[in-house]
Design a protein around this motif. Structure first.
Motif, mmCIF file in Angstrom:
data_model
loop_
_atom_site.group_PDB
_atom_site.id
_atom_site.type_symbol
_atom_site.label_atom_id
_atom_site.label_comp_id
_atom_site.label_asym_id
_atom_site.label_seq_id
_atom_site.Cartn_x
_atom_site.Cartn_y
_atom_site.Cartn_z
ATOM 1 N N LEU A 85 12.041 1.457 -10.727
ATOM 2 C CA LEU A 85 11.602 0.326 -9.845
ATOM 3 C C LEU A 85 10.348 0.713 -8.985
ATOM 4 O O LEU A 85 9.668 -0.213 -8.641
ATOM 5 C CB LEU A 85 12.940 0.079 -8.967
ATOM 6 N N ILE A 86 9.832 1.941 -8.807
ATOM 7 C CA ILE A 86 8.772 2.313 -8.157
ATOM 8 C C ILE A 86 7.559 1.636 -9.027
ATOM 9 O O ILE A 86 6.736 1.058 -8.368
ATOM 10 C CB ILE A 86 8.633 3.830 -7.859
ATOM 11 N N PHE A 87 7.576 1.626 -10.140
ATOM 12 C CA PHE A 87 6.511 1.238 -11.131
ATOM 13 C C PHE A 87 6.576 -0.253 -10.648
ATOM 14 O O PHE A 87 5.299 -0.933 -10.820
ATOM 15 C CB PHE A 87 6.628 1.481 -12.429
ATOM 16 N N LEU A 88 7.624 -1.150 -10.734
ATOM 17 C CA LEU A 88 7.409 -2.503 -10.293
ATOM 18 C C LEU A 88 7.095 -2.913 -8.797
ATOM 19 O O LEU A 88 6.572 -3.799 -8.951
ATOM 20 C CB LEU A 88 9.034 -2.843 -10.474
ATOM 21 N N LEU A 89 7.318 -2.075 -8.117
ATOM 22 C CA LEU A 89 6.940 -2.217 -6.655
ATOM 23 C C LEU A 89 5.608 -1.772 -6.148
ATOM 24 O O LEU A 89 4.882 -2.236 -5.207
ATOM 25 C CB LEU A 89 8.231 -1.798 -5.751
ATOM 26 N N LEU A 90 5.242 -0.803 -6.990
ATOM 27 C CA LEU A 90 3.884 -0.230 -6.648
ATOM 28 C C LEU A 90 2.509 -0.970 -6.642
ATOM 29 O O LEU A 90 1.917 -1.098 -5.424
ATOM 30 C CB LEU A 90 3.664 0.854 -7.727
ATOM 31 N N PRO A 91 2.419 -2.071 -7.373
ATOM 32 C CA PRO A 91 1.372 -3.114 -7.037
ATOM 33 C C PRO A 91 1.349 -3.688 -5.815
ATOM 34 O O PRO A 91 0.360 -3.694 -5.016
ATOM 35 C CB PRO A 91 1.701 -4.191 -8.123
ATOM 36 N N SER A 92 2.604 -3.997 -5.393
ATOM 37 C CA SER A 92 2.687 -4.742 -3.921
ATOM 38 C C SER A 92 2.463 -3.499 -3.050
ATOM 39 O O SER A 92 1.825 -3.951 -1.660
ATOM 40 C CB SER A 92 4.166 -5.523 -3.836
ATOM 41 N N LEU A 93 3.001 -2.270 -2.971
ATOM 42 C CA LEU A 93 2.800 -1.446 -2.041
ATOM 43 C C LEU A 93 1.272 -0.952 -2.079
ATOM 44 O O LEU A 93 0.722 -0.946 -0.753
ATOM 45 C CB LEU A 93 3.539 -0.229 -2.391
ATOM 46 N N TRP A 94 0.632 -0.966 -3.089
ATOM 47 C CA TRP A 94 -0.636 -0.539 -2.857
ATOM 48 C C TRP A 94 -1.803 -1.716 -2.234
ATOM 49 O O TRP A 94 -2.729 -1.349 -1.833
ATOM 50 C CB TRP A 94 -1.045 -0.374 -4.532
ATOM 51 N N CYS A 95 -1.186 -2.730 -2.587
ATOM 52 C CA CYS A 95 -1.914 -3.950 -2.008
ATOM 53 C C CYS A 95 -1.589 -4.242 -0.516
ATOM 54 O O CYS A 95 -2.495 -4.500 0.434
ATOM 55 C CB CYS A 95 -1.446 -5.302 -2.755
ATOM 56 N N HIS A 96 -0.470 -3.795 -0.113
ATOM 57 C CA HIS A 96 -0.098 -4.243 1.480
ATOM 58 C C HIS A 96 0.163 -3.058 2.239
ATOM 59 O O HIS A 96 0.280 -3.347 3.543
ATOM 60 C CB HIS A 96 1.167 -5.311 1.258
ATOM 61 N N ALA A 97 0.555 -1.983 1.653
ATOM 62 C CA ALA A 97 1.244 -0.853 2.520
ATOM 63 C C ALA A 97 0.424 0.314 2.514
ATOM 64 O O ALA A 97 1.034 1.583 2.732
ATOM 65 C CB ALA A 97 2.676 -0.819 2.275
ATOM 66 N N ARG A 98 -0.891 0.227 2.283
ATOM 67 C CA ARG A 98 -1.512 1.518 2.199
ATOM 68 C C ARG A 98 -2.152 1.996 3.449
ATOM 69 O O ARG A 98 -2.457 3.227 3.854
ATOM 70 C CB ARG A 98 -2.991 1.266 1.446
ATOM 71 N N ILE A 99 -2.419 0.952 4.462
ATOM 72 C CA ILE A 99 -2.978 1.384 5.680
ATOM 73 C C ILE A 99 -1.867 1.395 6.908
ATOM 74 O O ILE A 99 -1.815 2.405 7.697
ATOM 75 C CB ILE A 99 -4.077 0.431 6.144
ATOM 76 N N LEU A 126 12.315 4.354 -2.652
ATOM 77 C CA LEU A 126 11.028 4.201 -2.410
ATOM 78 C C LEU A 126 10.554 5.525 -1.396
ATOM 79 O O LEU A 126 9.427 5.798 -1.181
ATOM 80 C CB LEU A 126 10.517 3.097 -1.329
ATOM 81 N N ARG A 127 11.432 6.227 -0.932
ATOM 82 C CA ARG A 127 11.408 7.406 -0.100
ATOM 83 C C ARG A 127 10.552 8.581 -0.639
ATOM 84 O O ARG A 127 9.915 9.059 0.042
ATOM 85 C CB ARG A 127 12.653 8.126 0.225
ATOM 86 N N SER A 128 10.617 8.861 -1.948
ATOM 87 C CA SER A 128 9.683 9.653 -2.594
ATOM 88 C C SER A 128 8.097 9.557 -2.589
ATOM 89 O O SER A 128 7.316 10.335 -2.573
ATOM 90 C CB SER A 128 10.163 9.848 -4.077
ATOM 91 N N ILE A 129 7.833 8.106 -2.070
ATOM 92 C CA ILE A 129 6.305 7.910 -2.149
ATOM 93 C C ILE A 129 6.054 7.241 -0.982
ATOM 94 O O ILE A 129 4.894 6.763 -0.778
ATOM 95 C CB ILE A 129 5.978 7.081 -3.396
ATOM 96 N N CYS A 130 6.830 6.908 -0.194
ATOM 97 C CA CYS A 130 6.580 6.021 1.198
ATOM 98 C C CYS A 130 7.137 6.674 2.462
ATOM 99 O O CYS A 130 8.126 7.666 2.349
ATOM 100 C CB CYS A 130 7.417 4.473 1.135
ATOM 101 N N ASP A 131 6.455 6.659 3.476
ATOM 102 C CA ASP A 131 6.903 7.060 4.756
ATOM 103 C C ASP A 131 7.781 5.906 5.155
ATOM 104 O O ASP A 131 7.325 4.599 5.273
ATOM 105 C CB ASP A 131 5.835 7.189 5.692
ATOM 106 N N ILE A 132 9.002 6.093 5.980
ATOM 107 C CA ILE A 132 10.019 5.137 6.384
ATOM 108 C C ILE A 132 10.300 5.051 7.807
ATOM 109 O O ILE A 132 10.478 6.128 8.405
ATOM 110 C CB ILE A 132 11.232 5.412 5.346
ATOM 111 N N ASP A 133 10.119 4.087 8.394
ATOM 112 C CA ASP A 133 10.628 4.021 9.935
ATOM 113 C C ASP A 133 11.827 3.202 9.871
ATOM 114 O O ASP A 133 12.049 1.926 9.617
ATOM 115 C CB ASP A 133 9.452 3.333 10.589
ATOM 116 N N ASN A 134 13.120 3.944 9.840
ATOM 117 C CA ASN A 134 14.237 3.760 9.675
ATOM 118 C C ASN A 134 14.837 2.683 10.813
ATOM 119 O O ASN A 134 15.483 1.716 10.642
ATOM 120 C CB ASN A 134 15.471 4.553 9.546
ATOM 121 N N GLU A 135 14.352 2.804 12.204
ATOM 122 C CA GLU A 135 14.819 2.068 13.158
ATOM 123 C C GLU A 135 14.285 0.638 12.794
ATOM 124 O O GLU A 135 14.821 -0.359 13.139
ATOM 125 C CB GLU A 135 14.184 2.713 14.422
ATOM 126 N N LYS A 136 13.110 0.337 12.648
ATOM 127 C CA LYS A 136 12.262 -0.740 12.581
ATOM 128 C C LYS A 136 12.337 -1.353 11.095
ATOM 129 O O LYS A 136 11.796 -2.663 10.753
ATOM 130 C CB LYS A 136 11.039 -0.814 12.936
#
Length: 491
Positions: A85-99, A126-136
């Motif tokens: 599922l990382i492949f399916l969500l990657l376009p959205s992550l690349w567009c919105h969550a890089r910065i 997504l934890r393997s490719i993303c930084d996660i803020d669990n609290e927020k």
């Protein structure tokens, strides 16, 4: 399928270790492909929370015989394979969550919600490719971890294919161009990626991605014609047309108009087939492919019309060219422009060139509008001219260039020429991958032979030390033929 009362309409191959015993847990979904952005079929097993991609292997003139009682006309073989599922969500992550960190809800759009996966499961994946803020409940793409994750995919695949480059190609079929370029730079891999070839269409009888409709040549004809009819005002916006591989689904009036428009386009192309001077350039070129190349020609450029009106005249033939280029071996599309006071300098010609590309971009049937970006973006690595999902290598020849220049027009003094070469053409001719290295002494590859031929005729073209450079820089070469000297026609 063993029951004599059951008549299936598809034949699927599945690994019983991966799919549920209870098929009620198995649901099919339409979701956009991470690279092509076109909808295709996926399936999900809600019990194991595994997502599958549905791919189709097609052979001509084939059918299935079921239990010696029924004939299934669709001889395609459908294969269900897992997809991360990382492949399916990657376009959205690349567009919105890089910065910045963003809420997970921005990544999980309404379309993805069809998979009915809970947030905790998605975050864990997504934890393997993303930084996660669990609290927020916020996430941010970690590009370094993404490269590591992709490197791991490639390492796993290379044990089952020819080499590492082949493994890289397979992974790239699920990545957007921007991510591919990042991988190439970070992993120092190049592969044989062909951006203009849709997934699964690299060769006949190979696995192809299943979509909701089967696009045939006739359907492309009809869609292309419909676009042209609307453009010419022959159809009202309220008219509804059901596209199909069967012309009987269209009204008789539409068919009549379609035939008329297509005939006009064919007539225009036929009348323009004897271009004034391009054949002279083609026959005298030092390129080993030029003489036997098949080119489609734009209608004659009329001096008494504006640039926009001339573009309006050539648009139909260019649309048809792009519609058929994947099925017919055509190597280029040529626009021949009179050399006059409007093209006194290369910079003047560059402004006409820009207007032509912008007009085509504005009328792109695929609505990708490649010129609708900032001027600086066109002059950067990664931008390419694209029309109707066909990418082009564009070359220009004008009377400005001296005999010692690789863009020399071989005596053509009255016209400037723009040659649109589909990148698919290079694949058909089996042109090797670009490289800054040349075997000047004993040329073996066709690329080496072309470079040597230009040098032997005193028209050596400069070769960059890297294969990564903006294509726009080479569309109109400067008179100096110096790589540092750039004609910025896009500004």
């Amino acid at each position: 399928m063993s029951s004599s009362t059951l008549i299936p309409n598809r034949v699927l191959i599945v690994d019983k270790r991966l799919v549920p015993i209870d098929f009620e847990q198995f649901h099919f979904i339409q979701f956009s492909h991470p690279r092509t952005k076109q909808e295709q079929s996926y399936a999900i097993d809600h019990q194991s929370k595994t997502i599958f991609e549905l791919v189709q292997c097609t052979r001509s003139y084939s059918s299935w015989f079921i239990n010696d009682q029924h004939v299934l006309p669709d001889g395609s073989l459908y294969i269900i394979t897992p997809i991360n599922l990382i492949f399916l969500l990657l376009p959205s992550l690349w567009c919105h969550a890089r910065i910045n960190f963003i809420p997970l809800t921005i990544i999980i759009n309404d379309s993805f919600k069809q998979f009915e996966l809970d947030d905790d499961f998605i975050i864990e994946k997504l934890r393997s490719i993303c930084d996660i803020d669990n609290e927020k409940n916020l996430i941010k793409l970690n590009e370094e971890n993404l490269i590591i994750w992709l490197r791991d995919r490639i390492d796993r695949l290379k044990n089952y294919v020819e080499d590492e480059e082949h493994a890289f190609d397979l992974v790239c079929e699920y990545l957007s161009d921007d991510i591919v370029e990042q991988c190439q730079q970070e992993l120092k891999l190049h592969g044989n990626i062909r951006y203009d070839i849709p997934i699964g269409q690299k060769a006949p009888s190979v696995i192809t991605t299943t979509t909701t409709t089967t696009i045939t040549k006739k359907k492309i004809n009809v869609e292309c014609t419909h676009y042209l009819l609307k453009k010419r005002g022959l159809l009202q916006s309220k008219d509804k047309i059901k596209f199909s591989t069967n012309d009987h689904d269209l009204s008789e009036a539409t068919i009549t108009h379609a035939k008329q428009v297509l005939y006009e386009h064919y007539l225009n192309t036929s009348q323009s087939s004897a271009l004034h001077e391009f054949h002279q350039i083609q026959n005298k070129s030092n390129c080993i492919f030029a003489k036997r190349a098949r080119c489609s020609n734009a209608p004659h450029w009329l001096d008494n019309l504006s640039i926009e009106d001339n573009c309006e005249r050539l648009l139909p033939s260019f649309i048809l060219f792009c519609a058929f280029v994947k099925d017919i071996s055509i190597d280029g599309y040529v626009i021949e422009i009179p050399h006059n006071h409007l093209t006194t300098t290369l910079e003047d010609f560059g402004q006409i060139f820009k207007q032509i590309l912008r007009f085509l971009s504005d009328h792109d049937p695929a609505k990708r509008h490649c010129m609708n970006v900032s001027s600086s973006r066109i002059g950067q690595i990664g931008w390419v001219f694209e029309f109707d999902r066909v990418t082009f290598f564009i070359t220009t020849f004008t009377p400005h260039y001296p005999e010692t220049h690789p863009r020399y027009a071989h005596g053509s003094k009255n016209y400037c020429h723009i040659l649109f070469q589909p990148e698919l053409s290079f694949l058909r001719h089996d042109l090797p991958d670009d490289t800054p290295h040349t075997n000047w002494i004993e040329p073996i590859t066709s690329r080496d032979k072309i470079r040597v031929a230009f040098r032997q005729h005193g028209r050596e073209y400069p070769i960059r030390p890297t294969i990564y450079y903006p294509p726009s820089h080479d569309m109109i070469r400067p008179l100096s033929n110096d790589l540092e000297d750039i004609i910025e026609w896009w500004l």
